[in-house]
Design an enzyme around this catalytic site. Structure first.
Site, PDB file in Angstrom:
ATOM      1  N   LYS A  67     -12.720   6.532 -10.720  1.00  0.00           N
ATOM      2  CA  LYS A  67     -13.326   5.219 -10.500  1.00  0.00           C
ATOM      3  C   LYS A  67     -13.347   4.885  -9.012  1.00  0.00           C
ATOM      4  O   LYS A  67     -12.296   4.757  -8.388  1.00  0.00           O
ATOM      5  CB  LYS A  67     -12.531   4.139 -11.240  1.00  0.00           C
ATOM      6  CG  LYS A  67     -13.188   2.783 -11.121  1.00  0.00           C
ATOM      7  CD  LYS A  67     -12.261   1.665 -11.537  1.00  0.00           C
ATOM      8  CE  LYS A  67     -11.990   0.695 -10.419  1.00  0.00           C
ATOM      9  NZ  LYS A  67     -13.139   0.247  -9.641  1.00  0.00           N
TER      10      LYS A  67
ATOM     11  N   GLU B 202      -1.002   5.538  -2.818  1.00  0.00           N
ATOM     12  CA  GLU B 202      -1.230   5.417  -1.364  1.00  0.00           C
ATOM     13  C   GLU B 202      -1.628   3.974  -1.112  1.00  0.00           C
ATOM     14  O   GLU B 202      -2.721   3.563  -1.502  1.00  0.00           O
ATOM     15  CB  GLU B 202      -2.356   6.362  -0.924  1.00  0.00           C
ATOM     16  CG  GLU B 202      -2.075   7.831  -1.154  1.00  0.00           C
ATOM     17  CD  GLU B 202      -0.916   8.348  -0.330  1.00  0.00           C
ATOM     18  OE1 GLU B 202      -0.591   7.741   0.708  1.00  0.00           O
ATOM     19  OE2 GLU B 202      -0.322   9.355  -0.738  1.00  0.00           O
TER      20      GLU B 202
ATOM     21  N   CYS C 278      -6.705   2.399   6.661  1.00  0.00           N
ATOM     22  CA  CYS C 278      -5.296   2.139   6.380  1.00  0.00           C
ATOM     23  C   CYS C 278      -4.412   2.602   7.540  1.00  0.00           C
ATOM     24  O   CYS C 278      -3.281   2.166   7.668  1.00  0.00           O
ATOM     25  CB  CYS C 278      -4.895   2.837   5.094  1.00  0.00           C
ATOM     26  SG  CYS C 278      -5.323   4.579   5.105  1.00  0.00           S
TER      27      CYS C 278
ATOM     28  N   GLU D 289      -0.484  -7.295   5.854  1.00  0.00           N
ATOM     29  CA  GLU D 289      -1.657  -6.475   6.167  1.00  0.00           C
ATOM     30  C   GLU D 289      -2.907  -7.358   6.254  1.00  0.00           C
ATOM     31  O   GLU D 289      -3.189  -8.126   5.337  1.00  0.00           O
ATOM     32  CB  GLU D 289      -1.863  -5.412   5.078  1.00  0.00           C
ATOM     33  CG  GLU D 289      -2.982  -4.447   5.422  1.00  0.00           C
ATOM     34  CD  GLU D 289      -3.237  -3.426   4.318  1.00  0.00           C
ATOM     35  OE1 GLU D 289      -3.281  -3.806   3.137  1.00  0.00           O
ATOM     36  OE2 GLU D 289      -3.401  -2.237   4.660  1.00  0.00           O
TER      37      GLU D 289
HETATM   38  P1  NAD Z   1      -7.502  -2.651  -4.261  1.00  0.00           P
HETATM   39  O1  NAD Z   1      -6.094  -2.384  -4.596  1.00  0.00           O
HETATM   40  O2  NAD Z   1      -8.053  -4.007  -4.464  1.00  0.00           O
HETATM   41  O3  NAD Z   1      -8.479  -1.690  -5.072  1.00  0.00           O
HETATM   42  C1  NAD Z   1      -8.370  -0.266  -5.025  1.00  0.00           C
HETATM   43  C2  NAD Z   1      -8.965   0.299  -6.299  1.00  0.00           C
HETATM   44  O4  NAD Z   1      -8.159  -0.097  -7.402  1.00  0.00           O
HETATM   45  C3  NAD Z   1     -10.379  -0.198  -6.612  1.00  0.00           C
HETATM   46  O5  NAD Z   1     -11.124   0.853  -7.177  1.00  0.00           O
HETATM   47  C4  NAD Z   1     -10.116  -1.285  -7.637  1.00  0.00           C
HETATM   48  O6  NAD Z   1     -11.201  -1.518  -8.488  1.00  0.00           O
HETATM   49  C5  NAD Z   1      -8.955  -0.694  -8.409  1.00  0.00           C
HETATM   50  N1  NAD Z   1      -8.132  -1.668  -9.143  1.00  0.00           N
HETATM   51  C6  NAD Z   1      -7.990  -2.991  -8.928  1.00  0.00           C
HETATM   52  N2  NAD Z   1      -7.175  -3.526  -9.870  1.00  0.00           N
HETATM   53  C7  NAD Z   1      -6.780  -2.516 -10.671  1.00  0.00           C
HETATM   54  C8  NAD Z   1      -5.911  -2.432 -11.808  1.00  0.00           C
HETATM   55  N3  NAD Z   1      -5.313  -3.496 -12.329  1.00  0.00           N
HETATM   56  N4  NAD Z   1      -5.707  -1.235 -12.382  1.00  0.00           N
HETATM   57  C9  NAD Z   1      -6.297  -0.120 -11.865  1.00  0.00           C
HETATM   58  N5  NAD Z   1      -7.136  -0.142 -10.816  1.00  0.00           N
HETATM   59  C10 NAD Z   1      -7.366  -1.332 -10.203  1.00  0.00           C
HETATM   60  O7  NAD Z   1      -7.666  -2.169  -2.758  1.00  0.00           O
HETATM   61  P2  NAD Z   1      -8.965  -2.308  -1.848  1.00  0.00           P
HETATM   62  O8  NAD Z   1      -9.067  -3.743  -1.428  1.00  0.00           O
HETATM   63  O9  NAD Z   1     -10.111  -1.644  -2.504  1.00  0.00           O
HETATM   64  O10 NAD Z   1      -8.559  -1.387  -0.597  1.00  0.00           O
HETATM   65  C11 NAD Z   1      -7.872  -1.858   0.513  1.00  0.00           C
HETATM   66  C12 NAD Z   1      -6.415  -1.452   0.445  1.00  0.00           C
HETATM   67  O11 NAD Z   1      -6.311  -0.052   0.321  1.00  0.00           O
HETATM   68  C13 NAD Z   1      -5.647  -1.811   1.686  1.00  0.00           C
HETATM   69  O12 NAD Z   1      -4.411  -2.358   1.320  1.00  0.00           O
HETATM   70  C14 NAD Z   1      -5.446  -0.480   2.386  1.00  0.00           C
HETATM   71  O13 NAD Z   1      -4.322  -0.391   3.231  1.00  0.00           O
HETATM   72  C15 NAD Z   1      -5.323   0.439   1.225  1.00  0.00           C
HETATM   73  N6  NAD Z   1      -5.591   1.822   1.617  1.00  0.00           N
HETATM   74  C16 NAD Z   1      -4.535   2.695   1.676  1.00  0.00           C
HETATM   75  C17 NAD Z   1      -4.758   4.010   2.066  1.00  0.00           C
HETATM   76  C18 NAD Z   1      -3.622   5.005   2.139  1.00  0.00           C
HETATM   77  O14 NAD Z   1      -3.879   6.185   2.243  1.00  0.00           O
HETATM   78  N7  NAD Z   1      -2.374   4.582   2.060  1.00  0.00           N
HETATM   79  C19 NAD Z   1      -6.051   4.428   2.370  1.00  0.00           C
HETATM   80  C20 NAD Z   1      -7.086   3.505   2.312  1.00  0.00           C
HETATM   81  C21 NAD Z   1      -6.848   2.194   1.923  1.00  0.00           C
END
Ligand code: NAD
Length: 478
Positions: free
Chosen positions: A171, A246, A280, A381
Site C-alpha cells: 500500500k 521505520e 526523514c 518532528e
Molecule cells: P503516516 O504514518 O501518516 O503514513 C504512512 C503510511 O501508513 C501511509 O501509507 C498511510 O496510509 C499508512 N497508515 C496510516 N494509518 C495506518 C494504520 N492505522 N494502519 C496501517 N497503515 C496506516 O506517515 P506519512 O505522513 O505518510 O509520512 C511521514 C512520516 O514518515 C514522517 O514521520 C517521516 O519521518 C516518516 N518517514 C520515515 C522514514 C524512515 O526511514 N525512518 C522514511 C520516510 C518517512
C-alpha cells in the site's frame, strides 16, 4: 489520471466502487481519482498473493533476478513519465524526482542481485554435529509506505520482499499513489506472474489497518510516522507478526569549529531544504560551535533566501510544494509555535504564492534561532523546510543537545578531526551517522533508526533477513 488497484495481475477499481480525490499540491487542485479501497480489496489481494506464493517461492533465484531486473529496466525506460507523475503528485521538483526514479530502479536491481547472492550460515559443532541455518521465505507479506519519497520507499520494501521469495500486498500513501500505479503497469509489461505483487490503494486506517489485522499476512514492513508505527505495533504485537518499523526523526546536524566550513554550509542547505525538508533524514536542528555561529547563521540565512521556490517543473526550482494541505497547515502551525516559544525567524517563516501557483501549498525555507533544546519546536518532528540554529561551546554540550530527543534516526557531523569524528559518532544515539557528508548511500548498509525512530533495519542483508524466517537444522555426526 485514474489510479487503479493492481490485484492478481489486473488493474481494477475498488470492490466497493468508491474513489477519492488526489491533489496536485503545486496547484491545490484535484488531478486524479484514487480507489478508496477497504478490507475487501485487501482480502482479494491476499488471496492472489497466497495463490502465487507456492510457485514464486521456489522459482530459481536466477528467474527472480530476471523479473526484478526487468522491472528496473521498465522504470528506466519510462523515467521521465514516472518522474513527472511523482513531481505532480508529491510537489517535489522534477529534477529531484528524476534522481529518485533512478534510485527506485536501482532498488530493484540491487535486490535482484541479492536474490542471487543471499546465503545462510553453517556452524561446525566440534566433531559432534553440523548446524546450518535455512533462511526460508515467510509467505505473504505487507509493505506500507509514506508520501515523501513515494516510489523510492515503496520499491525499497517490495524489492527485498520479492527477492527473498515472498509474495506481497503493498500500500502506497493515499497522498502519492501515481508512481505505484505506473509500477503496476510495468509489472504487467514484464509479465510478472499474477499475484506476486498486489497493490491496494486507499486510506491508512482502512487499507493499512486491514493489512495489519489480516491474520495470514505474516510480516509488515512499515515506513511512516511514529504515532502510526505505535498503533501498528499495538495491533500486530499480540498477533506475533514480524514487524519492521521505520519512523520519524528530529535529526541534528553538528558543525564543529574544525569543520571544512564551506563544504559544511553547502551541504547543510540541502540537508535542511531538499525535497522541501520532507526527507526523514533531513537535519532539522543545526548545532554550531560558538566560534562559527555568526558566520554559519549569516550564510544559512542568505542561502535559504536565495533558494527558488515554485513551479516543480521548472529546472531552476530548488524547493517545490508541500505534499498536502493538512501537512502544509501543520508545518505553518509549527512556525507559529516556534514564535510563541520565543524563536526569532531569520528567513522565511511564511507561506508563499508563486506566480501561476497562487493556490498551491508553498512554504519559504525557514531559519529560526533563539530556542533552547528542550522546547517543542526542537523536540517534535516538523518534516518541512524549517530548521533551528543553536550554538554550543564544547563537544560534551553538543552531544547532550544532539541526543536530547526521543528520536534517533540520523545525525550529520562536520569535523576534520579524525579522533573526534570516531568518538562522537560512537556516542550519538542514532541509527545512521554521516561524517562530512549527507545522504551518501550504499544500499548494503543497515538503514533505520534507534529510540522512537523505529524497530529493525532495512537495506542489504538486513532486509533479506527480515523477509525470511531462519530455521536451525542440527545434524548429529555421531
Ligand atoms: P503516516 O504514518 O501518516 O503514513 C504512512 C503510511 O501508513 C501511509 O501509507 C498511510 O496510509 C499508512 N497508515 C496510516 N494509518 C495506518 C494504520 N492505522 N494502519 C496501517 N497503515 C496506516 O506517515 P506519512 O505522513 O505518510 O509520512 C511521514 C512520516 O514518515 C514522517 O514521520 C517521516 O519521518 C516518516 N518517514 C520515515 C522514514 C524512515 O526511514 N525512518 C522514511 C520516510 C518517512
Amino acid at each position: 489520471m485514474k489510479v487503479l488497484n493492481f490485484i492478481n495481475g489486473e488493474l481494477q477499481e475498488a470492490v466497493n466502487g468508491q474513489s477519492m480525490d488526489n491533489y496536485n499540491p503545486a496547484k491545490g487542485e484535484v488531478y486524479a481519482q484514487v480507489p478508496d479501497s477497504d478490507h475487501q480489496d485487501v482480502h482479494l489481494a491476499y488471496d492472489a498473493a497466497q495463490a502465487a506464493y507456492p510457485n514464486w517461492s521456489v522459482l530459481p533465484a536466477e528467474e527472480k533476478f530476471k523479473y526484478l531486473n526487468a522491472i528496473a529496466e521498465g522504470i528506466d525506460k519510462r523515467r521521465d513519465e514516472f518522474a513527472l507523475a511523482e513531481s505532480i503528485d508529491q510537489g517535489k521538483p522534477f529534477w529531484l524526482a528524476k534522481n529518485e526514479m533512478i534510485r527506485s530502479a536501482q532498488n530493484f536491481r540491487f535486490f535482484a542481485t541479492a536474490a542471487m547472492q543471499f546465503a545462510s550460515e553453517s556452524h561446525a559443532t566440534e566433531d559432534r554435529a553440523i548446524n546450518y541455518t535455512l533462511r526460508q521465505s515467510i509467505g505473504v507479506v505487507g509493505c506500507i509506505s509514506p508520501w515523501n519519497l513515494p516510489l523510492y520507499l515503496f520499491s525499497w520494501k517490495i524489492a527485498p520482499a520479492l527477492a527473498a521469495g515472498n509474495t506481497v500486498v503493498a500500500k502506497p500513501s493515499e497522498f502519492t499513489p501515481a508512481t505505484a500505479h505506473l509500477l503496476s503497469e510495468v509489472c504487467q509489461e514484464v509479465g510478472l506472474p499474477h499475484g506476486v505483487l498486489n497493490i491496494v490503494h486507499g486510506l491508512g486506517p482502512k487499507v493499512g489497518q486491514a493489512m495489519v489485522e489480516h491474520p495470514r499476512i505474516k510480516a509488515i514492513s512499515f515506513t511512516g510516522g511514529t504515532a502510526t508505527g505505535k498503533h501498528i505495533a499495538a495491533t500486530a504485537g499480540p498477533m506475533f507478526k514480524k514487524l519492521s518499523l521505520e519512523l520519524g526523526g528530529k535529526n541534528p546536524n553538528i558543525i564543529f569549529e574544525d569543520a571544512d566550513i564551506e563544504k559544511a554550509i553547502k551541504t547543510t542547505v540541502n540537508t535542511s531544504f531538499l525535497n522541501q525538508g520532507e526527507i526523514c533524514l533531513c537535519g532539522s536542528r543545526l548545532l554550531v560551535h560558538e566560534s562559527l555561529y555568526d558566520k554559519v547563521k549569516e550564510e544559512m540565512v542568505k542561502r535559504a533566501k536565495a533558494l527558488v521556490v515554485g513551479d516543480p517543473q521548472d529546472e531552476k526550482t530548488r524547493v517545490g510544494a508541500i505534499v498536502s494541505k493538512p501537512h502544509y497547515e501543520k508545518v505553518l502551525s509549527y512556525i507559529e509555535l516556534a514564535k510563541q516559544e520565543g524563536g526569532r525567524v531569520l528567513a522565511g517563516g511564511e507561506a508563499l504564492h508563486p506566480e501561476g501557483f497562487e493556490s498551491g501549498w508553498f512554504i519559504a525555507p525557514t531559519v529560526i534561532e533563539g530556542l533552547g533544546p528542550a522546547c517543542r519546536t526542537n523536540t517534535e518532528e516538523i518534516f518541512g523546510p524549517v530548521i533551528t540554529l543553536m550554538s554550543f561551546k564544547t563537544e560534551e554540550e553538543a552531544l547532550q543537545i544532539a541526543n536530547a530527543t526521543e528520536y534517533g534516526l540520523a545525525a550529520t557531523v562536520w569535523t576534520e578531526n579524525l579522533t573526534r569524528a570516531h568518538r562522537f559518532a560512537s556516542q550519538l544515539e542514532f541509527g545512521i551517522v554521516w561524517v562530512n557528508c549527507w545522504l551518501l548511500r550504499d544500499l548494503r548498509t543497515p538503514f533505520g533508526g534507534a529510540k522512537s525512530s523505529g524497530v529493525g533495519r532495512e537495506g542489504g542483508w538486513e532486509a533479506m533477513r527480515f523477509f525470511t524466517e531462519p530455521k536451525n537444522v542440527c545434524i548429529a555426526l555421531k
